[in-house]
Design a protein around this motif. Structure first.
Motif, PDB file in Angstrom:
ATOM      1  N   GLY A 329       0.807  -1.215   0.000  1.00  0.00           N
ATOM      2  CA  GLY A 329       0.000   0.000   0.000  1.00  0.00           C
ATOM      3  C   GLY A 329       0.840   1.265   0.000  1.00  0.00           C
ATOM      4  N   VAL A 330       1.864   1.303   0.853  1.00  0.00           N
ATOM      5  CA  VAL A 330       2.702   2.505   0.931  1.00  0.00           C
ATOM      6  C   VAL A 330       3.515   2.678  -0.347  1.00  0.00           C
ATOM      7  CG1 VAL A 330       4.627   3.577   2.161  1.00  0.00           C
ATOM      8  CG2 VAL A 330       2.806   2.457   3.443  1.00  0.00           C
ATOM      9  N   THR A 331       3.987   1.579  -0.930  1.00  0.00           N
ATOM     10  CA  THR A 331       4.755   1.683  -2.178  1.00  0.00           C
ATOM     11  C   THR A 331       3.914   2.281  -3.291  1.00  0.00           C
ATOM     12  OG1 THR A 331       6.137  -0.224  -1.588  1.00  0.00           O
ATOM     13  CG2 THR A 331       6.040   0.385  -3.908  1.00  0.00           C
ATOM     14  N   ILE A 332       2.661   1.855  -3.408  1.00  0.00           N
ATOM     15  CA  ILE A 332       1.772   2.404  -4.433  1.00  0.00           C
ATOM     16  C   ILE A 332       1.597   3.907  -4.244  1.00  0.00           C
ATOM     17  CG2 ILE A 332      -0.615   2.416  -5.279  1.00  0.00           C
ATOM     18  CD1 ILE A 332      -0.710  -0.589  -4.688  1.00  0.00           C
ATOM     19  N   CYS A 333       1.385   4.339  -3.005  1.00  0.00           N
ATOM     20  CA  CYS A 333       1.216   5.769  -2.728  1.00  0.00           C
ATOM     21  C   CYS A 333       2.485   6.550  -3.050  1.00  0.00           C
ATOM     22  CB  CYS A 333       0.832   5.972  -1.268  1.00  0.00           C
ATOM     23  SG  CYS A 333      -0.796   5.327  -0.816  1.00  0.00           S
ATOM     24  N   VAL A 334       3.636   6.037  -2.599  1.00  0.00           N
ATOM     25  CA  VAL A 334       4.907   6.735  -2.822  1.00  0.00           C
ATOM     26  C   VAL A 334       5.220   6.839  -4.308  1.00  0.00           C
ATOM     27  CG1 VAL A 334       7.405   6.490  -2.551  1.00  0.00           C
ATOM     28  CG2 VAL A 334       5.918   6.239  -0.568  1.00  0.00           C
ATOM     29  N   VAL A 335       4.993   5.760  -5.057  1.00  0.00           N
ATOM     30  CA  VAL A 335       5.287   5.758  -6.493  1.00  0.00           C
ATOM     31  C   VAL A 335       4.366   6.723  -7.229  1.00  0.00           C
ATOM     32  CG1 VAL A 335       5.198   4.361  -8.590  1.00  0.00           C
ATOM     33  CG2 VAL A 335       6.271   3.446  -6.528  1.00  0.00           C
ATOM     34  N   CYS A 336       3.073   6.695  -6.922  1.00  0.00           N
ATOM     35  CA  CYS A 336       2.120   7.571  -7.616  1.00  0.00           C
ATOM     36  C   CYS A 336       2.427   9.046  -7.345  1.00  0.00           C
ATOM     37  CB  CYS A 336       0.692   7.236  -7.178  1.00  0.00           C
ATOM     38  SG  CYS A 336       0.108   5.623  -7.755  1.00  0.00           S
ATOM     39  N   PHE A 337       2.604   9.416  -6.080  1.00  0.00           N
ATOM     40  CA  PHE A 337       2.911  10.809  -5.773  1.00  0.00           C
ATOM     41  C   PHE A 337       4.288  11.202  -6.306  1.00  0.00           C
ATOM     42  CE2 PHE A 337      -0.677  10.561  -2.965  1.00  0.00           C
ATOM     43  CZ  PHE A 337      -1.103  11.871  -2.800  1.00  0.00           C
ATOM     44  N   GLY A 338       5.240  10.268  -6.283  1.00  0.00           N
ATOM     45  CA  GLY A 338       6.563  10.563  -6.804  1.00  0.00           C
ATOM     46  C   GLY A 338       6.549  10.857  -8.291  1.00  0.00           C
ATOM     47  N   PHE A 365      12.187   0.060  -3.086  1.00  0.00           N
ATOM     48  CA  PHE A 365      13.411  -0.178  -2.311  1.00  0.00           C
ATOM     49  C   PHE A 365      13.420   0.662  -1.042  1.00  0.00           C
ATOM     50  CE2 PHE A 365      17.720   0.131  -0.924  1.00  0.00           C
ATOM     51  CZ  PHE A 365      18.306  -1.072  -1.266  1.00  0.00           C
ATOM     52  N   GLN A 366      13.106   1.954  -1.157  1.00  0.00           N
ATOM     53  CA  GLN A 366      13.175   2.810   0.020  1.00  0.00           C
ATOM     54  C   GLN A 366      12.087   2.478   1.039  1.00  0.00           C
ATOM     55  OE1 GLN A 366      16.632   4.388  -1.155  1.00  0.00           O
ATOM     56  NE2 GLN A 366      15.631   4.516   0.814  1.00  0.00           N
ATOM     57  N   VAL A 367      10.907   2.094   0.572  1.00  0.00           N
ATOM     58  CA  VAL A 367       9.846   1.703   1.501  1.00  0.00           C
ATOM     59  C   VAL A 367      10.249   0.462   2.283  1.00  0.00           C
ATOM     60  CG1 VAL A 367       7.503   0.775   1.639  1.00  0.00           C
ATOM     61  CG2 VAL A 367       7.956   2.789   0.243  1.00  0.00           C
ATOM     62  N   VAL A 391       5.600  10.040   4.753  1.00  0.00           N
ATOM     63  CA  VAL A 391       5.266   8.618   4.862  1.00  0.00           C
ATOM     64  C   VAL A 391       6.473   7.821   5.337  1.00  0.00           C
ATOM     65  CG1 VAL A 391       4.720   6.557   3.503  1.00  0.00           C
ATOM     66  CG2 VAL A 391       3.357   8.623   3.222  1.00  0.00           C
ATOM     67  N   LEU A 392       7.652   8.119   4.797  1.00  0.00           N
ATOM     68  CA  LEU A 392       8.852   7.412   5.239  1.00  0.00           C
ATOM     69  C   LEU A 392       9.139   7.693   6.714  1.00  0.00           C
ATOM     70  CD1 LEU A 392      11.361   7.795   2.238  1.00  0.00           C
ATOM     71  CD2 LEU A 392       9.822   5.905   2.770  1.00  0.00           C
ATOM     72  N   PHE A 393       8.873   8.912   7.153  1.00  0.00           N
ATOM     73  CA  PHE A 393       9.059   9.252   8.571  1.00  0.00           C
ATOM     74  C   PHE A 393       8.135   8.399   9.449  1.00  0.00           C
ATOM     75  CE2 PHE A 393       7.823  12.147  12.158  1.00  0.00           C
ATOM     76  CZ  PHE A 393       8.994  11.984  12.880  1.00  0.00           C
ATOM     77  N   LEU A 394       6.886   8.233   9.045  1.00  0.00           N
ATOM     78  CA  LEU A 394       5.954   7.411   9.812  1.00  0.00           C
ATOM     79  C   LEU A 394       6.351   5.938   9.782  1.00  0.00           C
ATOM     80  CD1 LEU A 394       2.509   9.006   8.819  1.00  0.00           C
ATOM     81  CD2 LEU A 394       3.820   9.335  10.933  1.00  0.00           C
ATOM     82  N   GLY A 506      18.439   4.344  10.980  1.00  0.00           N
ATOM     83  CA  GLY A 506      19.711   4.862  10.460  1.00  0.00           C
ATOM     84  C   GLY A 506      19.553   6.226   9.842  1.00  0.00           C
ATOM     85  N   PRO A 507      19.268   6.319   8.544  1.00  0.00           N
ATOM     86  CA  PRO A 507      19.131   7.635   7.909  1.00  0.00           C
ATOM     87  C   PRO A 507      17.805   8.288   8.257  1.00  0.00           C
ATOM     88  CG  PRO A 507      18.706   5.911   6.301  1.00  0.00           C
ATOM     89  CD  PRO A 507      19.162   5.226   7.559  1.00  0.00           C
ATOM     90  N   GLY A 508      17.800   9.622   8.247  1.00  0.00           N
ATOM     91  CA  GLY A 508      16.573  10.365   8.480  1.00  0.00           C
ATOM     92  C   GLY A 508      16.373  11.391   7.384  1.00  0.00           C
TER      93      GLY A 508
END
Length: 555
Positions: A329-338, A365-367, A391-394, A506-508
């Protein structure tokens, strides 16, 4: 509980020794910003702003890293930058004159090194103009050690690719701490020392998350099973990465970082380095690593059932279904908005099909990297749109499954938390209704589980808020630079830094984003991050009870 907490403290101290004894350097003594008008920093302290010519010189040397530049290369880069930032300057400045003038200033003495100044330097840099490196101090070494053992993957090392500043043996030790910390030092203790009530207590604290029915009743047998699966998956991934074009050293180190969900790499660009070298093999490497990150974030008991041919157990497990549902679900959202905000392309002539491929690979990959708390990077997600970064922060607060090598709160806790909320909402308007908490259709037998889940989320919130406030209040603004534009990022950067260390990601974002590191924080902040990493890796109580005097008193 004392054995769990204290063993991690001792391991962190011992693990820091190779960084100190080797004299490894984690950054350059000079830090500059994106304009000559902003005062540079030497050893972390702001000094007088530079002129355009001086900024061109220092910018060239900082970009070159610890190795520096030969006189010919420095002259080329210096002239190009002067022409860009100060066009038409006449007479043309001589970089040697600028270098000498800057070297005579008190703050810069001993920081700038000219050819032949240090004859005992390595041959590849003894005849170069360069900037002195800063050896790792105790706080740096302890931070890097805990980051490895807790599989956080946060780093204070700015340049991983210089074998003089960071020898390969230390680089291998750095990745080995991931391997040792992946399923936990305590699991090894259980394997060696045996089973019984002590073994159960050690395993319960070492593999955090609500207890689930294991595949074996004997703790020592379970520990052997986990260790065997873990080592086997590391071996398989090492071979696959080797076949896909990595050298053996890189394959081993990245396998350690993947299965431990740690994220330590041997290159500054992380896994994105291999795509830059060869896009075809680099893309395949990323897809293979995605699969193994998903496996590493799954409950190892389910992987055992998968190994013996009972794959249906994966689909039957409610936590694993929830885990995969979040990823998809999150990947679909991230890809569409990206794709809407053009986050994944730099060439406007890129076809829609190519853009979709890039978006899917980088977004997925990032999700997966963030939710499993691995922290590998293939794309600078700090430049994504606000929704994608939010979204990545959450996702940092989600984590992998219970019984996995992933950090974070754990998926099963989130699932139970929302079930508990619905039960409490129903009870508010139907106070006489008694409805049990169910997990996968079965009532949960543990009467204290609801209370424990709520307490856990409360502790995470308290630790996050107080850690964030401590950094915002006490960390100097100079860490973010000297302009108001930089300092404005302090609130969100501090919040993501606490979330990334507390949840072992790790990364933020911002100053500790995908292309940045933790090197510029003050020593006490690094020690605070170290404590947060250990708390996040273990059950919170196993660490906090060590601070209570009554815990140490006899009955």
């Amino acid at each position: 509980m004392a054995v769990v907490g204290l063993s991690w403290v001792v391991a962190t101290i011992l693990g820091a020794m190779p960084y100190i004894l080797s004299g490894s350097s984690n950054k350059l003594a000079v830090r500059i910003f994106d304009s000559y008008k902003l005062a540079p920093q030497i050893y972390g302290d702001p000094v007088s702003p530079l002129t355009k010519d001086q900024f061109a010189l220092v910018h060239s040397l900082v970009s070159a890293g610890a190795k520096g530049l030969s006189p010919q290369k420095l002259e080329e880069q210096f002239d190009a930058k002067v022409q860009k930032w100060n066009p038409g300057e006449n007479p043309k400045p001589d970089f040697r004159v600028v270098f000498d003038e800057l070297s005579e200033q008190p703050h810069w003495q001993g920081v700038l090194i000219r050819p032949g100044q240090e004859p005992d330097s390595p041959l590849d840099r003894s005849e170069h103009f360069r900037i002195r490196g800063v050896p790792m101090n105790i706080a740096d070494a302890i931070f890097e050690s805990q980051s490895g053992f807790s599989t956080t993957g946060a780093t204070v090392i700015a340049n991983l690719e210089d074998p003089i500043s960071l020898p390969h043996c230390v680089l291998f030790w750095r990745s080995s701490t991931h391997f040792l910390g992946g399923l936990g030092i305590i699991v090894l203790f259980v394997v060696i020392l045996g089973q019984g009530s002590a073994g159960k207590a050690l395993m319960r604290n070492e593999i955090p998350g609500p207890s689930k029915e294991g595949s074996h009743s004997r703790m020592q047998h379970t520990a052997w099973m986990f260790a065997g699966l873990y080592c086997g998956l590391n071996l398989i991934l090492t071979c696959l990465l080797w076949l896909l074009g990595m050298n053996f050293f890189d394959a081993v180190c990245h396998a350690f970082g993947t299965l431990a969900t740690g994220g330590f790499s041997t290159y500054n660009a992380s896994l994105g380095h291999f795509y830059q070298v060869d896009p075809v093999s680099g893309a395949w490497i990323e897809y293979v690593v995605i699969v193994f990150m998903v496996l590493a974030g799954s409950n190892f008991t389910l992987l055992y059932f998968l190994m013996i041919g009972q794959a249906y157990r994966l689909v039957e497990d409610i936590e694993w279904r929830y885990y995969m549902g979040i990823i998809i679900g999150v990947t679909i959202c991230v890809v569409c908005f990206g794709m809407i905000y053009d986050d994944f392309i730099t060439d406007p002539n890129t076809s829609t099909f190519t853009e979709a491929q890039l978006a899917l690979r980088n977004g997925l990959f990032q999700v997966v990297s963030i939710i499993t708390t691995t922290g590998f990077g293939t794309h600078d997600f700090d430049k994504w749109n606000s929704f994608g970064r939010g979204v990545l922060f959450l996702l940092m607060f989600v984590g992998g499954c219970a019984g996995s090598t992933g950090g974070g709160v754990k998926v099963i806790r989130h699932y139970l938390f929302h079930k508990i909320l619905f039960l409490q909402l129903e009870k508010s308007y139907h106070p006489s209704v008694v409805r049990p908490l169910r997990l996968g259709g079965r009532p949960v037998d543990d009467p204290d589980l609801q209370t424990n889940i709520l307490i856990y989320f409360s502790l995470i919130l308290v630790l996050f808020v107080f850690g964030w406030l401590a950094i915002v209040t006490l960390e100097p603004d100079a860490t973010w630079g000297t302009s108001e534009e930089h300092i404005e990022h302090k609130l969100i950067d501090s919040a993501t830094a606490v979330a990334a260390t507390l949840n072992n990601v790790g990364p933020g974002l911002g100053i500790i984003g995908a292309t940045q590191n933790y090197a510029n924080f003050s020593w006490w902040t690094k020690l605070l991050f170290t404590a947060l990493m250990m708390i996040g890796r273990l059950e919170i109580f196993a660490v906090l009870v060590l601070l209570m005097p009554r815990f140490w008193r006899s009955r």
